[in-house]
Design a protein around this motif. Structure first.
Motif, PDB file in Angstrom:
ATOM      1  N   ARG A  64     -11.948  10.441  16.807  1.00  0.00           N
ATOM      2  CA  ARG A  64     -11.731   9.805  15.504  1.00  0.00           C
ATOM      3  C   ARG A  64     -12.519   8.503  15.393  1.00  0.00           C
ATOM      4  N   ILE A 114      -7.044  13.069  12.088  1.00  0.00           N
ATOM      5  CA  ILE A 114      -5.850  12.381  11.567  1.00  0.00           C
ATOM      6  C   ILE A 114      -4.797  13.385  11.138  1.00  0.00           C
ATOM      7  N   ASP A 115      -5.230  14.493  10.492  1.00  0.00           N
ATOM      8  CA  ASP A 115      -4.288  15.514  10.008  1.00  0.00           C
ATOM      9  C   ASP A 115      -3.887  16.508  11.092  1.00  0.00           C
ATOM     10  N   GLN A 116      -4.368  16.296  12.324  1.00  0.00           N
ATOM     11  CA  GLN A 116      -4.049  17.177  13.451  1.00  0.00           C
ATOM     12  C   GLN A 116      -4.549  18.604  13.239  1.00  0.00           C
ATOM     13  N   ARG A 117      -5.644  18.763  12.485  1.00  0.00           N
ATOM     14  CA  ARG A 117      -6.266  20.079  12.316  1.00  0.00           C
ATOM     15  C   ARG A 117      -7.381  20.209  13.363  1.00  0.00           C
ATOM     16  N   PRO A 150       3.901  15.388   4.300  1.00  0.00           N
ATOM     17  CA  PRO A 150       2.909  14.378   4.727  1.00  0.00           C
ATOM     18  C   PRO A 150       1.954  14.036   3.589  1.00  0.00           C
ATOM     19  N   LEU A 175     -10.920  12.875   9.273  1.00  0.00           N
ATOM     20  CA  LEU A 175      -9.755  13.356   8.541  1.00  0.00           C
ATOM     21  C   LEU A 175      -9.081  14.512   9.264  1.00  0.00           C
ATOM     22  N   ALA A 176      -9.861  15.417   9.845  1.00  0.00           N
ATOM     23  CA  ALA A 176      -9.285  16.550  10.570  1.00  0.00           C
ATOM     24  C   ALA A 176      -8.465  16.070  11.762  1.00  0.00           C
ATOM     25  N   GLN A 199      -1.253  13.440   1.542  1.00  0.00           N
ATOM     26  CA  GLN A 199      -2.534  14.116   1.579  1.00  0.00           C
ATOM     27  C   GLN A 199      -3.630  13.214   1.026  1.00  0.00           C
ATOM     28  N   ARG A 200      -4.802  13.367   1.581  1.00  0.00           N
ATOM     29  CA  ARG A 200      -5.930  12.561   1.143  1.00  0.00           C
ATOM     30  C   ARG A 200      -6.391  13.021  -0.236  1.00  0.00           C
ATOM     31  N   GLU A 253      -3.277  27.923   5.732  1.00  0.00           N
ATOM     32  CA  GLU A 253      -4.490  27.179   6.056  1.00  0.00           C
ATOM     33  C   GLU A 253      -4.838  27.344   7.529  1.00  0.00           C
ATOM     34  N   ASN A 254      -3.818  27.399   8.388  1.00  0.00           N
ATOM     35  CA  ASN A 254      -4.071  27.541   9.821  1.00  0.00           C
ATOM     36  C   ASN A 254      -4.735  28.880  10.113  1.00  0.00           C
TER      37      ASN A 254
END
Length: 1020
Positions: free
Chosen positions: A962, A992-995, A592, A989-990, A594-595, A831-832
């Motif tokens: 969002r 959008i990134d599904q975090r 995916p 951003l979180a 990345q920003r 990261e998770n």
């Protein structure tokens, strides 16, 4: 060979006479309509119609189904007059599709006639169906019908001519391609006759006649081959093979060299390019040839003439080849003895060379093995308790051993290359890691000489390529090491860029430029020879074997590249090498996007050196920053608008930035100084060479996006390990002493081996600890108090690390006690996992296995200092001397004391207001009332947006989360509330990134920043 042949001119009179008697075929016109009156009217209007001497013949069909049968039986139909509405509303349109698609008939011209235009609108029909004209029956008068039919017939005639010509050319190409491959005359003639029959229109026979012209008088013409009525005449004289009228026509054509086209036959005559023979093609046919057929026939006969010449030449070349083969055989026998003698001499020389190389390789290996042992023991000895004199002696021995090992390695590599036993790896290579790693190794030597060591890896290059990292590093280390060695002042620049790209293969160019002593033109030619240096004095001054550049040349060539130098005496040098590499195969699952890490950050870059300024600007731009670059502060102020504001100032050591201190445009969130030795107040310091990731992290820390020193460990340079006797240089405190100072470390770890490892590491760093085998024991020990830091495993029996952290945080909240720093030690370095630890209330994570450098960083960040001696105690844990390359890491360079809790403003921003109202007033021409009104609207709308955000979070309506965050970020930027905008950006951003696990913490940060802004607006 020339394609020019002498073709006969046509005889127009004979042609006209022949065409006058030619029977003509009618034009076939199909009328498709369910109205009989339309059929009768059309035939009556076009009664007696002729076009170009051909009459019209009408065919009729009352339905589309009937028309399909007529079309199948009459493929030569030229024009179709078609109704739309017949047995169905779209019967005519469906018939169009049938004609074009199923019959594949593109020649027939279709004129659509309809009495109900509304049923089939003209624009839709023209665009959707392959028709040639569209007419309403009411407007189709006799004259217009006549005009439409003539236009359609003319189009049909043109298309038919083009297709016939194309088919003829295709037949000629197919025929000539096989014809020109024949190698014997008999095979050629037979095939040529067959192909002429295939190209020509149907007739009663074909004859191929040839006449040799080698002597003074031409020989008797002979029939070489025939078809039809002339078959079986091969080798027969012309007078005996053909009828008298045919003999007369061929004789006349041979006499004057002119083609003849008659009603019943045609004669084509052509001569070979060598003028050795004349060839005639006699054709009998039932009708006169058209102009297109004549042209096609002439083209094909030209190919036949070329084929004749090819066959003759091939036969001559075959005979000449046989003669040459006989001569070569004779000469070869004379050379065999000489070759065998030379081979014997070469074998002896190769054996001697291999013996030499094998000796060198064996001796180098035998010497290198104990040298590795010596080096290893010396390194361990340096980490024991030594006096100053002892440490100096060990350092000298280790340096000498390293120099000797370098020479041995050079000899070993050279011998491997000479013996052909050096193999290259093909593995993924990180160019940044290789180049920056070499620069880090050379950095201490460069700093000792006061040199600026600069690296630049083009951001457009792939992060990884497939190549040999060891050999790339070896070549770069050699030429970059030479640059540092031979440069007394100035700079050394390493530049990596793409030289060539072809498909999946790249050629990468690495150039090292220095400001050193330079090399004269006459000495440059000797540089890459083995055991050679530019001058004899070089060995005495700097040492070395002269093997390094020779090995580099061989390695560059093995890697598919080259090496070279451009230099002038006393003006510096640029050594460069190239190597070929492949792209790393793409992953099965797409990564995916990345920003960019610096997206939304504005950087003011000041660097006096234009090249280094360009490198830094390219790095920052590639990572998403908006960059304003200038040579100094005065130039920057001339560039910036009066109301401009930047987030971060990045400057190099020695660049004048004083003018910014008294200007509002110089008010930034943080500053980064490149090239300094020690940080100044409020500045983050990056030493040279600058790593790209270190630059990004420094800018993020200065902008308040991350805490200084935080972040992922994979991008950091390793910190120096403490020396082994560090703890022994002072007495360790007891557990109770550490508890009374609030510096007791609590360790929760269920694995006994891991407990022993962490205990030895903490002891080595000068700290004491209490251990617990699970979370429940750790919670009980914590309640006793006095702990300054908790290091906990995540997976434990009874109570795991996550539950332990949540329990401690709940107890702290209920009792109001001080907050205990908690750091997770986890084997799941994802990261998770890190997000889950932070959500559980932890402050940081360490991935197993834990290095001393990482452990020391965490302790230095979280453990409170003791009174007076604490800082000295920490410094005493450092080695007295660290000779390894670039001992300071990016973390050390970015380290700031006393980092704040997660939801507090970053320390670098403590003195800055959350928004610049003065800048807003200037922006709106001093209209204070408007600014106050604008800020009032801002407070009202953003308070509503924040409620929307918190309500959406409570309901887990992520799309609304969002949207609300996006709205908050946009309006915050409008008034200059950058910290609030950054916090809202993080939420967006979180999502959008599904975090989603950490969104609640980020939303809470938005609330803190919004309260700061509202409070500031109320205060002013």
């Amino acid at each position: 060979m020339s394609d020019e042949f002498l073709f006969a001119e046509e005889e127009p009179a004979a042609e006209v006479a022949a065409e006058a008697a030619e029977p003509v075929e009618p034009w076939l016109i199909l009328i498709v309509d369910d109205d009989p009156a339309i059929h009768a009217t059309t035939k009556m209007v076009l009664r007696g119609f002729t076009f170009e001497g051909r009459p019209a013949q009408f065919l009729s069909a009352a339905t589309a189904a009937e028309a399909r049968g007529v079309l199948r039986d009459n493929p030569a139909i030229a024009v179709i007059l078609l109704d739309v509405v017949m047995e169905s509303d779209d019967a005519g349109l469906r018939l169009v599709r049938y004609i074009r698609s199923e019959l594949n008939n593109r020649r027939a011209r279709i004129i659509l006639r309809t009495g109900q235009p509304g049923q089939a609108p003209e624009r839709d029909v023209i665009l959707s169906y392959d028709i040639n004209d569209y007419k309403s029956k009411t407007e189709l008068t006799a004259q217009k019908l006549f005009t439409s039919v003539v236009a359609a017939l003319r189009g049909y005639q043109d298309i038919t001519a083009i297709e016939d010509h194309r088919e003829g050319l295709e037949r000629i190409l197919d025929s000539s391609s096989t014809l020109l491959g024949k190698r014997t005359m008999a095979e050629f003639v037979r095939h040529a006759v067959e192909q002429i029959v295939g190209v020509c229109p149907p007739g009663d026979g074909v004859a191929l006649i040839s006449r040799l012209r080698d002597g003074l008088w031409p020989a008797t013409p002979l029939v070489l081959g025939g078809a039809g009525c002339h078959v079986g005449m091969d080798g027969t004289p012309l007078l005996l093979a053909l009828p008298p009228d045919a003999v007369q026509a061929v004789t006349s054509a041979l006499a004057d060299g002119r083609n003849r086209y008659e009603r019943g036959h045609s004669v084509l005559v052509f001569r070979s390019a060598t003028r050795r023979h004349d060839t005639v093609v006699y054709l009998g046919h039932g009708r006169a040839l058209t102009a297109d057929e004549r042209r096609l026939l002439e083209v094909f006969c030209a190919k036949v003439a070329i084929g004749f010449d090819n066959v003759h030449l091939y036969e001559e070349l075959t005979e000449l080849n046989r003669s040459l083969e006989r001569q070569v055989t004779e000469r070869t026998q004379d050379l065999v003895a000489a070759r065998e003698a030379a081979e014997a001499a070469r074998s002896e020389a190769e054996a001697a060379n291999q013996a030499k190389s094998l000796f060198l390789a064996t001796m180098s290996h035998e010497i290198r093995t104990p040298m590795n042992g010596i080096q290893g023991m010396l390194e361990l000895l340096e980490h024991t308790s030594l006096t100053g004199d002892q440490r100096e002696l060990v350092s000298v021995v280790r340096e000498s051993a390293g120099a000797l090992l370098t020479i041995i390695n050079d000899i070993l590599d050279f011998s491997k290359i000479e013996a052909g036993r050096l193999d290259l790896e093909r593995v993924p290579v990180s160019l940044a890691n290789v180049v920056e790693g070499v620069a880090d190794t050379l950095a201490p030597g460069a700093r000792a000489k006061g040199l600026a060591l600069i690296t630049y890896i083009d951001p457009d290059l792939p992060a990884e390529v497939v190549g040999d990292p060891v050999r790339i590093r070896q070549v770069l280390f050699n030429i970059a090491g030479n640059a540092v060695k031979f440069t007394q002042s100035g700079s050394v620049t390493v530049r990596v860029e793409l030289a060539h790209f072809d498909g999946d293969r790249l050629t990468i160019r690495v150039a090292v430029t220095d400001t050193g002593i330079g090399i004269s033109k006459e000495n440059q030619s000797r540089l890459f020879r083995p055991f050679t240096q530019a001058e004899a004095s070089t060995t005495r001054r700097f040492g070395g074997t002269g093997l390094g550049l020779s090995i580099c040349r061989r390695l560059a060539e093995l890697m598919g590249g080259d090496i070279g130098v451009s230099s002038e005496l006393n003006a510096g040098s640029t050594f460069w090498f190239t190597f070929a590499a492949d792209l790393v195969p793409a992953a099965d699952e797409p990564v995916p996007a990345q920003r960019a890490p610096l997206e939304g950050v504005t950087v003011l870059l000041l660097a006096a050196d234009a090249e280094e300024r360009g490198f830094l600007a390219r790095y920052l731009n590639a990572d998403g920053a908006q960059v304003v670059e200038a040579a100094d502060a005065d130039a920057a102020l001339r560039t910036l608008l009066p109301t401009a504001a930047c987030d971060v100032l990045v400057s190099t050591l020695g660049t004048d930035s004083a003018a910014l201190d008294s200007d509002p445009r110089g008010r930034v969130r943080g500053r980064v100084l490149i090239g300094g030795d020690a940080p100044t107040a409020g500045d983050l310091v990056l030493g040279r060479p600058v790593r790209r990731v270190g630059l990004v992290r420094a800018v993020l820390a200065a902008a308040g996006r991350v805490a200084a020193g935080d972040g992922g460990r994979s991008d950091l340079r390793p910190e120096p390990e403490p020396s082994a006797p560090a703890a022994g240089r002072r007495r360790l405190p007891t557990v109770e002493e550490a508890r009374s100072q609030g510096r007791l470390i609590l360790v929760a770890e269920d694995h006994p081996t891991n407990r022993q490892v962490i205990q030895r590491q903490l002891t080595l760093l000068g700290h004491v600890m209490e251990t617990a085998e699970d979370g429940a024991q750790a919670l009980a020990l914590w309640r006793a108090g006095g702990h300054g830091l908790l290091l906990t495993d995540c997976q434990m029996p009874e109570m795991d690390g996550m539950e332990l952290a949540r329990s401690i945080r709940a107890a702290e909240a209920a009792g109001g006690g001080p907050r205990l720093p908690i750091v997770a030690i986890t084997a799941n370095a994802t990261e998770n996992e890190a997000q889950l630890c932070l959500l559980a209330g932890m402050d940081d994570t360490l991935a197993k296995p834990v290095s001393l450098a990482d452990l020391r960083r965490v302790i230095g960040r979280f453990l409170p200092l003791s009174d007076g001696e604490a800082r000295e105690g920490k410094e005493s844990c450092e080695p007295q001397q660290d000779t390894r390359p670039d001992a300071g890491s990016v973390t050390a360079e970015l380290q700031q004391p006393d980092t704040q809790p997660t939801l507090q403003p970053p320390p670098a921003l403590a003195d800055l207001p959350p928004l610049d109202i003065e800048a807003l007033t200037v922006l709106f021409d001093g209209d204070g009332d408007f600014v106050r009104h604008l800020l009032g609207e801002f407070v009202t709308s953003n308070s509503a947006s924040h409620r929307w955000l918190t309500d959406a979070l409570a309901g887990e309506i992520w799309d609304e989360v969002r949207q609300a965050a996006h709205k908050l970020a946009g309006s915050s930027r409008t008034v200059g509330a950058r910290d609030l905008a950054a916090a809202a950006d993080a939420v967006e951003l979180a999502v959008i990134d599904q975090r989603l696990e950490g969104v609640a913490v980020l939303v809470a940060r938005v609330g803190v920043e919004l309260d700061r802004v509202i409070a500031h607006i109320g205060a002013v």
